[in-house]
Design a protein around this motif. Structure first.
Motif, PDB file in Angstrom:
ATOM      1  N   ALA A   1       0.138  84.149  59.250  1.00 21.68           N
ATOM      2  CA  ALA A   1       0.133  83.096  58.230  1.00 21.68           C
ATOM      3  C   ALA A   1       1.387  82.248  58.357  1.00 21.68           C
ATOM      4  CB  ALA A   1       0.046  83.724  56.835  1.00 21.68           C
ATOM      5  N   ILE A   2       1.187  80.953  58.591  1.00 20.67           N
ATOM      6  CA  ILE A   2       2.302  80.019  58.702  1.00 20.67           C
ATOM      7  C   ILE A   2       1.793  78.644  58.298  1.00 20.67           C
ATOM      8  CG2 ILE A   2       1.847  79.680  61.175  1.00 20.67           C
ATOM      9  CD1 ILE A   2       4.881  79.240  61.550  1.00 20.67           C
ATOM     10  N   GLY A   3       2.484  77.996  57.389  1.00 17.13           N
ATOM     11  CA  GLY A   3       2.036  76.702  56.899  1.00 17.13           C
ATOM     12  C   GLY A   3       2.250  75.594  57.915  1.00 17.13           C
ATOM     13  N   PRO A   4       1.573  74.471  57.761  1.00 13.14           N
ATOM     14  CA  PRO A   4       1.773  73.331  58.660  1.00 13.14           C
ATOM     15  C   PRO A   4       3.233  72.889  58.674  1.00 13.14           C
ATOM     16  CG  PRO A   4      -0.175  73.009  57.302  1.00 13.14           C
ATOM     17  CD  PRO A   4       0.528  74.203  56.750  1.00 13.14           C
ATOM     18  N   GLY A   5       3.827  72.888  59.843  1.00  9.92           N
ATOM     19  CA  GLY A   5       5.213  72.475  59.991  1.00  9.92           C
ATOM     20  C   GLY A   5       6.228  73.474  59.463  1.00  9.92           C
ATOM     21  N   GLU A   6       5.772  74.623  58.952  1.00 13.01           N
ATOM     22  CA  GLU A   6       6.703  75.625  58.425  1.00 13.01           C
ATOM     23  C   GLU A   6       7.514  76.250  59.560  1.00 13.01           C
ATOM     24  OE1 GLU A   6       6.684  80.045  56.251  1.00 13.01           O
ATOM     25  OE2 GLU A   6       4.802  78.956  56.545  1.00 13.01           O
ATOM     26  N   ARG A   7       8.798  76.469  59.302  1.00  8.02           N
ATOM     27  CA  ARG A   7       9.658  77.154  60.263  1.00  8.02           C
ATOM     28  C   ARG A   7       9.783  78.622  59.867  1.00  8.02           C
ATOM     29  NH1 ARG A   7      13.369  74.308  63.306  1.00  8.02           N
ATOM     30  NH2 ARG A   7      15.206  75.434  62.542  1.00  8.02           N
ATOM     31  N   GLN A   8       9.563  79.510  60.821  1.00  7.11           N
ATOM     32  CA  GLN A   8       9.715  80.943  60.616  1.00  7.11           C
ATOM     33  C   GLN A   8      10.625  81.519  61.685  1.00  7.11           C
ATOM     34  OE1 GLN A   8       5.894  82.933  60.360  1.00  7.11           O
ATOM     35  NE2 GLN A   8       5.332  81.892  58.463  1.00  7.11           N
ATOM     36  N   PHE A   9      11.256  82.639  61.359  1.00  4.87           N
ATOM     37  CA  PHE A   9      12.154  83.324  62.279  1.00  4.87           C
ATOM     38  C   PHE A   9      11.428  84.554  62.822  1.00  4.87           C
ATOM     39  CE2 PHE A   9      16.115  86.143  62.755  1.00  4.87           C
ATOM     40  CZ  PHE A   9      16.365  85.670  64.032  1.00  4.87           C
ATOM     41  N   TRP A  10      11.054  84.498  64.095  1.00  4.98           N
ATOM     42  CA  TRP A  10      10.301  85.575  64.723  1.00  4.98           C
ATOM     43  C   TRP A  10      11.228  86.432  65.581  1.00  4.98           C
ATOM     44  CZ3 TRP A  10       4.989  83.355  66.762  1.00  4.98           C
ATOM     45  CH2 TRP A  10       4.258  82.872  65.667  1.00  4.98           C
ATOM     46  N   ARG A  11      11.158  87.752  65.363  1.00  2.00           N
ATOM     47  CA  ARG A  11      11.940  88.706  66.139  1.00  2.00           C
ATOM     48  C   ARG A  11      10.928  89.564  66.895  1.00  2.00           C
ATOM     49  NH1 ARG A  11      16.718  89.942  61.642  1.00  2.00           N
ATOM     50  NH2 ARG A  11      18.086  89.647  63.448  1.00  2.00           N
ATOM     51  N   ILE A  12      10.875  89.420  68.211  1.00  2.00           N
ATOM     52  CA  ILE A  12       9.812  90.008  69.034  1.00  2.00           C
ATOM     53  C   ILE A  12      10.414  91.020  70.012  1.00  2.00           C
ATOM     54  CG2 ILE A  12       7.899  89.524  70.602  1.00  2.00           C
ATOM     55  CD1 ILE A  12       7.921  86.629  69.564  1.00  2.00           C
ATOM     56  N   VAL A  13       9.861  92.241  70.003  1.00  2.00           N
ATOM     57  CA  VAL A  13      10.264  93.258  70.966  1.00  2.00           C
ATOM     58  C   VAL A  13       9.059  93.626  71.818  1.00  2.00           C
ATOM     59  CG1 VAL A  13       9.913  95.059  69.196  1.00  2.00           C
ATOM     60  CG2 VAL A  13      11.134  95.624  71.300  1.00  2.00           C
ATOM     61  N   ASN A  14       9.255  93.658  73.114  1.00  6.75           N
ATOM     62  CA  ASN A  14       8.214  94.104  74.039  1.00  6.75           C
ATOM     63  C   ASN A  14       8.360  95.611  74.224  1.00  6.75           C
ATOM     64  OD1 ASN A  14       6.369  94.626  76.027  1.00  6.75           O
ATOM     65  ND2 ASN A  14       7.185  93.158  77.512  1.00  6.75           N
ATOM     66  N   ALA A  15       7.584  96.374  73.453  1.00  4.39           N
ATOM     67  CA  ALA A  15       7.664  97.834  73.495  1.00  4.39           C
ATOM     68  C   ALA A  15       6.659  98.454  74.455  1.00  4.39           C
ATOM     69  CB  ALA A  15       7.451  98.399  72.085  1.00  4.39           C
ATOM     70  N   SER A  16       6.068  97.650  75.320  1.00  8.52           N
ATOM     71  CA  SER A  16       5.138  98.178  76.323  1.00  8.52           C
ATOM     72  C   SER A  16       5.899  98.947  77.394  1.00  8.52           C
ATOM     73  CB  SER A  16       4.377  97.032  76.987  1.00  8.52           C
ATOM     74  OG  SER A  16       3.668  97.493  78.132  1.00  8.52           O
ATOM     75  N   PRO A  17       5.310 100.005  77.954  1.00  8.03           N
ATOM     76  CA  PRO A  17       5.979 100.701  79.058  1.00  8.03           C
ATOM     77  C   PRO A  17       6.004  99.910  80.344  1.00  8.03           C
ATOM     78  CG  PRO A  17       3.813 101.665  78.679  1.00  8.03           C
ATOM     79  CD  PRO A  17       4.060 100.685  77.555  1.00  8.03           C
ATOM     80  N   ASP A  18       5.128  98.900  80.502  1.00  6.25           N
ATOM     81  CA  ASP A  18       5.160  98.167  81.768  1.00  6.25           C
ATOM     82  C   ASP A  18       4.483  96.794  81.753  1.00  6.25           C
ATOM     83  OD1 ASP A  18       2.530  98.994  81.650  1.00  6.25           O
ATOM     84  OD2 ASP A  18       2.645 100.351  83.366  1.00  6.25           O
ATOM     85  N   LEU A  19       4.013  96.300  80.617  1.00  6.13           N
ATOM     86  CA  LEU A  19       3.453  94.952  80.566  1.00  6.13           C
ATOM     87  C   LEU A  19       4.561  93.937  80.277  1.00  6.13           C
ATOM     88  CD1 LEU A  19       0.131  95.275  78.508  1.00  6.13           C
ATOM     89  CD2 LEU A  19       0.356  94.843  80.960  1.00  6.13           C
ATOM     90  N   TYR A  20       4.482  92.785  80.959  1.00  5.91           N
ATOM     91  CA  TYR A  20       5.437  91.700  80.743  1.00  5.91           C
ATOM     92  C   TYR A  20       4.833  90.682  79.772  1.00  5.91           C
ATOM     93  CZ  TYR A  20       7.823  93.487  84.869  1.00  5.91           C
ATOM     94  OH  TYR A  20       8.478  94.295  85.761  1.00  5.91           O
ATOM     95  N   ALA A  21       5.683  90.120  78.928  1.00  5.78           N
ATOM     96  CA  ALA A  21       5.243  89.105  77.980  1.00  5.78           C
ATOM     97  C   ALA A  21       5.967  87.797  78.287  1.00  5.78           C
ATOM     98  CB  ALA A  21       5.521  89.553  76.545  1.00  5.78           C
ATOM     99  N   ASP A  22       5.260  86.865  78.899  1.00  8.62           N
ATOM    100  CA  ASP A  22       5.811  85.529  79.133  1.00  8.62           C
ATOM    101  C   ASP A  22       5.352  84.667  77.962  1.00  8.62           C
ATOM    102  OD1 ASP A  22       6.937  83.273  80.113  1.00  8.62           O
ATOM    103  OD2 ASP A  22       5.799  83.203  81.980  1.00  8.62           O
ATOM    104  N   LEU A  23       6.174  84.648  76.902  1.00  8.37           N
ATOM    105  CA  LEU A  23       5.747  84.163  75.593  1.00  8.37           C
ATOM    106  C   LEU A  23       5.765  82.648  75.482  1.00  8.37           C
ATOM    107  CD1 LEU A  23       7.623  86.778  73.381  1.00  8.37           C
ATOM    108  CD2 LEU A  23       5.208  86.783  74.027  1.00  8.37           C
ATOM    109  N   GLN A  24       4.743  82.149  74.793  1.00  5.81           N
ATOM    110  CA  GLN A  24       4.605  80.713  74.576  1.00  5.81           C
ATOM    111  C   GLN A  24       3.875  80.500  73.259  1.00  5.81           C
ATOM    112  OE1 GLN A  24       2.975  78.365  77.928  1.00  5.81           O
ATOM    113  NE2 GLN A  24       1.455  77.599  76.495  1.00  5.81           N
ATOM    114  N   VAL A  25       4.279  79.476  72.499  1.00  8.03           N
ATOM    115  CA  VAL A  25       3.543  79.091  71.294  1.00  8.03           C
ATOM    116  C   VAL A  25       2.973  77.697  71.510  1.00  8.03           C
ATOM    117  CG1 VAL A  25       4.822  80.564  69.698  1.00  8.03           C
ATOM    118  CG2 VAL A  25       5.684  78.280  70.200  1.00  8.03           C
ATOM    119  N   ASP A  26       1.757  77.496  71.014  1.00  4.92           N
ATOM    120  CA  ASP A  26       1.073  76.221  71.253  1.00  4.92           C
ATOM    121  C   ASP A  26       1.698  75.059  70.497  1.00  4.92           C
ATOM    122  OD1 ASP A  26      -0.697  77.640  72.821  1.00  4.92           O
ATOM    123  OD2 ASP A  26      -2.228  77.814  71.253  1.00  4.92           O
TER     124      ASP A  26
END
Length: 521
Positions: free
Chosen positions: A265-290
């Motif tokens: 849930a995020i409003g139009p134009g709303e700014r949020q602070f995202w803290r993301i950890v890749n806890a996978s044992p071997d998958l890579y996350a090349d992160l992108q937001v649209d």
């Protein structure tokens, strides 16, 4: 309280204890199982949780949170045998919050079964377990971040008192189990959680007034005989064509806080602070937001401004977060009526690597939200800055390596400098506390390997012999196929003394030998 595997055996008879001790270490010492950077810049881990239903999306839920003291229990799913964490009666790993100068105090109870239904690298798992506090600048000695001698067998407990230093960079860290030989299986099952050290708003004041999201990326296995696997691949929009050099079919997909493609849930134009950890044992996350660029404020727990007060943020179209990596960034919601998602791009792990396809992780939607949860903490202290002299950095960078780490592999296992790790090994190298050192990590294989060292951060300043335009501080860095990275290691913290570890953070590689000890003295 048991502070080591050996001491924990004291509850057995002498003969049984000796036999279990040596049988266990022989199993670990004889691991020999074949296994076919890039800085772009549950529990029942696979048990049903809200959001794993293929047919309907769920609203992203926040993980539970805790401060010390607390109790964490390792458990098994009675039906599948998969391992996980239980906290406060719920099978959902908590976010641990602490302030610089505080202690993380927890009792860790191994409530797993004595006879595992799961397979580790050398046969049935033994369900031994412990905890690693990844990225924290804390002591490697018991009862702190000791993953070598602190070990609990089923029915035993460990008590941790982890002293967070006053100058610990505020940011996102994480904890996960680290029993050699069983780390991969336990991580795949979901035995991990986030750690937040308070104080990021002292570097980025604007996050005081925006919603915080903690996103833990884990795996869901797609079993061959699972009739839902095709629908799950379709749900996260994995392309039908292969990605990179690997031609294998993807065997796992990402979950976000235990859910498959939840709605954020995020409003139009709303700014949020995202803290993301890749806890996978071997998958890579090349992160992108649209919705546009990520406004990055910290990597691997360290604020960009920690070493450079003028360098508060970076903007990136996407950022590669390797297994164990973290990114903290400000994200903006889509325009009214627009659809947007958080996704991971295809990442080529090399000819011998595993498939790492593009997929949608979550959708950003304009939905009613609960009461605002902000990133601000109480009693915010002034920011700590530790700028380094350009002359010092240049001197370390331009001299010959003080130590070279070389990754190799063959059909019998994975190696550092030609050696497989053994729990009884002497340290491969030692370092005098109070110094900076030039380390070179060389990858002589046909797949990427993320290098990680416990207790410290390092400055990544060169790749394949070429200086980077924008060096970054990390605790986990990818080493490219048949390539190298050059690192300025920060060994200056006086509290970090004792024996610790460095290894590949593809945890199946670590389990199969790609790890070594280091002595801080």
């Amino acid at each position: 309280m048991f502070t080591s595997f050996e001491r924990a055996l004291g509850s057995l008879g002498e003969m049984d204890a000796n036999r279990l001790f040596f049988d266990n270490y022989k199993r670990l010492l004889k691991r020999s199982v074949p296994f076919g950077l890039l800085l772009g810049l549950q529990l029942h881990a696979q048990s049903p949780v809200p959001g794993t239903d293929v047919s309907r999306p769920s609203l992203l839920s926040d993980p539970p949170e805790t401060r010390s003291p607390f109790v964490l229990r390792a458990i098994n799913d009675p039906d599948t045998g998969k391992a996980g964490f239980s906290f406060a009666g719920q099978e959902d790993p908590p976010v641990i919050r602490a302030r610089p100068g505080e202690d993380i105090r927890l009792t860790y109870i191994n409530g797993m079964s004595t006879h595992s239904q799961e397979k580790c690298v050398d046969g049935p798992c033994m369900n031994m377990t412990n905890l690693h506090f990844h990225g924290l600048h804390v002591s490697p000695n018991a009862p702190q971040d000791d993953v070598i001698t602190m070990m609990a067998m089923p029915g035993q407990s460990l008590r941790y008192v982890v002293n967070i230093p006053l100058d610990q960079p505020p940011g996102l860290y994480w904890y996960h189990t680290h029993p050699h030989g069983e780390s991969y299986r336990q991580s795949l099952d979901g035995m991990s959680g986030a750690i937040v050290i308070d104080g990021m708003e002292s570097y980025i004041p604007e996050i005081k007034h925006v919603r915080e999201r903690i996103l833990v990326l884990r795996d869901k296995a797609l079993e061959e005989n699972d009739s839902t696997a095709p629908a799950l691949r379709s749900r996260v929009q994995i392309p039908s064509t292969s990605c990179g050099a690997s031609t294998e079919k993807p065997e796992r997909i990402f979950t976000v806080n235990g859910a498959i493609r939840p709605q954020i849930a995020i409003g139009p134009g709303e700014r949020q602070f995202w803290r993301i950890v890749n806890a996978s044992p071997d998958l890579y996350a090349d992160l992108q937001v649209d919705t546009g660029q990520l406004e990055i404020v910290a990597l691997d727990g360290m604020p960009l401004a920690f070493h450079d007060p003028k360098h508060r943020t970076d903007f990136a179209d996407h950022i590669l977060v390797p297994p164990a990596g973290r990114v903290e960034a400000i994200v903006t919601g889509p325009k009214p009526g627009e659809h947007a998602s958080l996704r991971t791009r295809c990442f080529d792990t090399g000819p011998d690597g595993d498939p790492n396809p593009a997929m949608v992780l979550a959708d950003m939607v304009d939905l009613a939200q609960p009461t605002l949860a902000t990133a601000a903490s109480e009693d915010t202290q002034p920011p700590i800055h530790k700028p380094l002299s350009p002359k010092l950095i240049a001197r370390i960078e331009n001299r010959a390596p003080d130590f070279v780490v070389t990754f190799t592999e063959d059909k019998k296992g994975f190696y550092i400098n030609g050696k497989k790790y053994g729990p009884m090994d002497a340290p491969m190298t030692s370092v005098a506390v109070g110094t900076y050192r030039h380390w070179k990590v060389v990858n002589n294989t046909r797949e990427v390997h993320p290098f990680h060292i416990h207790q410290v951060h390092f400055l990544v300043y060169a790749q394949n012999g070429e200086h980077l335009a924008h060096p970054v501080w990390l605790d986990t860095v990818n080493v490219p196929v048949n390539g190298s990275v050059d690192l300025m290691m920060d060994f200056t913290d006086p509290i970090i003394r004792g024996v610790s570890l460095f290894h590949c953070h593809l945890l199946s590689h670590e389990d199969k030998g790609m790890m070594a000890k280091i002595l801080f003295k």
